[in-house]
Write an enzyme that holds these catalytic residues in place. Sequence first.
Site, mmCIF file in Angstrom:
data_model
loop_
_atom_site.group_PDB
_atom_site.id
_atom_site.type_symbol
_atom_site.label_atom_id
_atom_site.label_comp_id
_atom_site.label_asym_id
_atom_site.label_seq_id
_atom_site.Cartn_x
_atom_site.Cartn_y
_atom_site.Cartn_z
ATOM 1 N N ASP A 31 0.857 -1.192 0.000
ATOM 2 C CA ASP A 31 0.000 0.000 0.000
ATOM 3 C C ASP A 31 0.886 1.232 0.000
ATOM 4 O OD1 ASP A 31 -2.044 2.003 0.913
ATOM 5 O OD2 ASP A 31 -3.251 0.205 1.227
ATOM 6 N N ASN A 32 0.458 2.295 -0.687
ATOM 7 C CA ASN A 32 1.220 3.549 -0.609
ATOM 8 C C ASN A 32 0.582 4.521 0.393
ATOM 9 O OD1 ASN A 32 -1.028 4.398 -1.954
ATOM 10 N ND2 ASN A 32 0.058 5.441 -3.617
ATOM 11 N N GLY A 36 -5.282 4.884 2.680
ATOM 12 C CA GLY A 36 -5.308 3.890 3.758
ATOM 13 C C GLY A 36 -4.418 4.332 4.906
ATOM 14 N N SER A 75 -6.820 1.223 -4.796
ATOM 15 C CA SER A 75 -7.499 2.301 -5.531
ATOM 16 C C SER A 75 -8.243 3.175 -4.536
ATOM 17 C CB SER A 75 -8.541 1.743 -6.515
ATOM 18 O OG SER A 75 -9.324 2.810 -7.045
ATOM 19 N N LYS A 91 -4.439 6.127 -12.797
ATOM 20 C CA LYS A 91 -3.171 5.396 -12.918
ATOM 21 C C LYS A 91 -3.217 4.066 -12.172
ATOM 22 C CE LYS A 91 0.850 7.837 -13.085
ATOM 23 N NZ LYS A 91 1.820 8.873 -12.690
ATOM 24 N N TYR A 145 -12.961 7.207 -11.824
ATOM 25 C CA TYR A 145 -13.055 5.934 -11.092
ATOM 26 C C TYR A 145 -13.750 4.880 -11.948
ATOM 27 C CZ TYR A 145 -14.292 2.846 -7.113
ATOM 28 O OH TYR A 145 -14.455 1.786 -6.240
ATOM 29 N N LYS A 149 -11.949 1.500 -13.529
ATOM 30 C CA LYS A 149 -12.363 0.135 -13.157
ATOM 31 C C LYS A 149 -12.839 -0.634 -14.387
ATOM 32 C CE LYS A 149 -11.749 0.113 -8.623
ATOM 33 N NZ LYS A 149 -10.905 -0.849 -7.913
#
Length: 310
Positions: A31-32, A36, A75, A91, A145, A149
């Site tokens: 995770d970046n 989160g 995402s 991206k 978004y 997807k």
Amino acid sequence: MRVLVTGGAGFIGSHLCDRLLAEGHQVIAMDNLITGSTRNIAHLAGRDDFLFIKHNVTNYIYIAGPLDAVLHLASPASPIDYIQLPIQTLKVGSLGTLNALGLAREKGARFLLASTSEVYGDPLVHPQPETYHGNVDPVGPRSVYDEAKRFAEALTMAYHHTHRLDTRIARIFNCYGPRMRLEDGRVVPNFIAQALRGEPLTVYGDGSQTRSFCYISDLVEGLYRLLLSSEHQPVNLGNPHEVSILDFARMINTITGNSAGIIFQDRRIKGDPEKRRPDITRARTLLGWEPQVSLEEGLRLTIEWFRDRV
Ligand SMILES: NC(=O)c1ccc[n+]([C@@H]2O[C@H](COP(=O)([O-])OP(=O)(O)OC[C@H]3O[C@@H](n4cnc5c(N)ncnc54)[C@H](O)[C@@H]3O)[C@@H](O)[C@H]2O)c1
């Protein structure tokens, strides 16, 4: 299995890590931390079957050693997040998915894409079966978004057909539960935070728009069953119990004992869908899955969790 969960420090990703570990698998969460938080996985630190790697999956993903599954959840997911992060969202849906698929191919791992009911856009068919192709504005505010997807789904199927990659696509409908961010702008944390502060709940529009909310443990069960299945076509995962936003607000006020009522404001985001309800026939038939947690029970559990945090 040794499993990589991208977006593993997010709301759904962290619950999925918990479940995979409980089933005896080894988990790497990547995770970046853009939406989160390591708080969501802090309880897993120090376990020798769990590893956290901070990395932006839009860049090449390197993992040493074997992998049996790649679960691609990375995402931004809340409208407030993806409207503030339009390029990052596009991206991660495109390049991030390409990198995650490339990794799965390199390792001979199965791949699961966390897609969304947003691929149906503002649906003209109700409830939405997987065969419905959607009503999406490609240049509207939600398109960053929705189209990311949709592209991610197309790319996943292309890897399946071209490289025989063992893929799954979960179309997730609104999900809620502990670890949602209070400020992420989604209706569940918004209403709960207002109710616990004793404020009136803000309903955008007249409240007649409907949603169906799936409790996190039910969704995780569905994702896990899908992973273990051999279904390559998209599968809706969500709760078919539909409720108007107005009734939902009233329910939260009742459960929390909030007497401040409800106020109405203009819709914030153009293209906000009027109706949302999954047709889960496919999940029922193929996975033997359906939600078990009632809205009231799930809300009580979620409100309990938020109580200490508001
Ligand atoms: N929560 C829902 O109701 C819902 C509904 C439909 C689909 N989904 C999908 O499920 C997945 C998880 O959603 P969530 O609700 O847990 O959201 P979330 O924002 O809590 O989690 C997403 C995680 O992905 C991480 N991330 C984003 N871009 C990244 C990147 N480039 N590299 C690495 N990590 C990155 C974020 O930091 C975050 O931890 C998303 O793919 C979302 O589209 C969620």
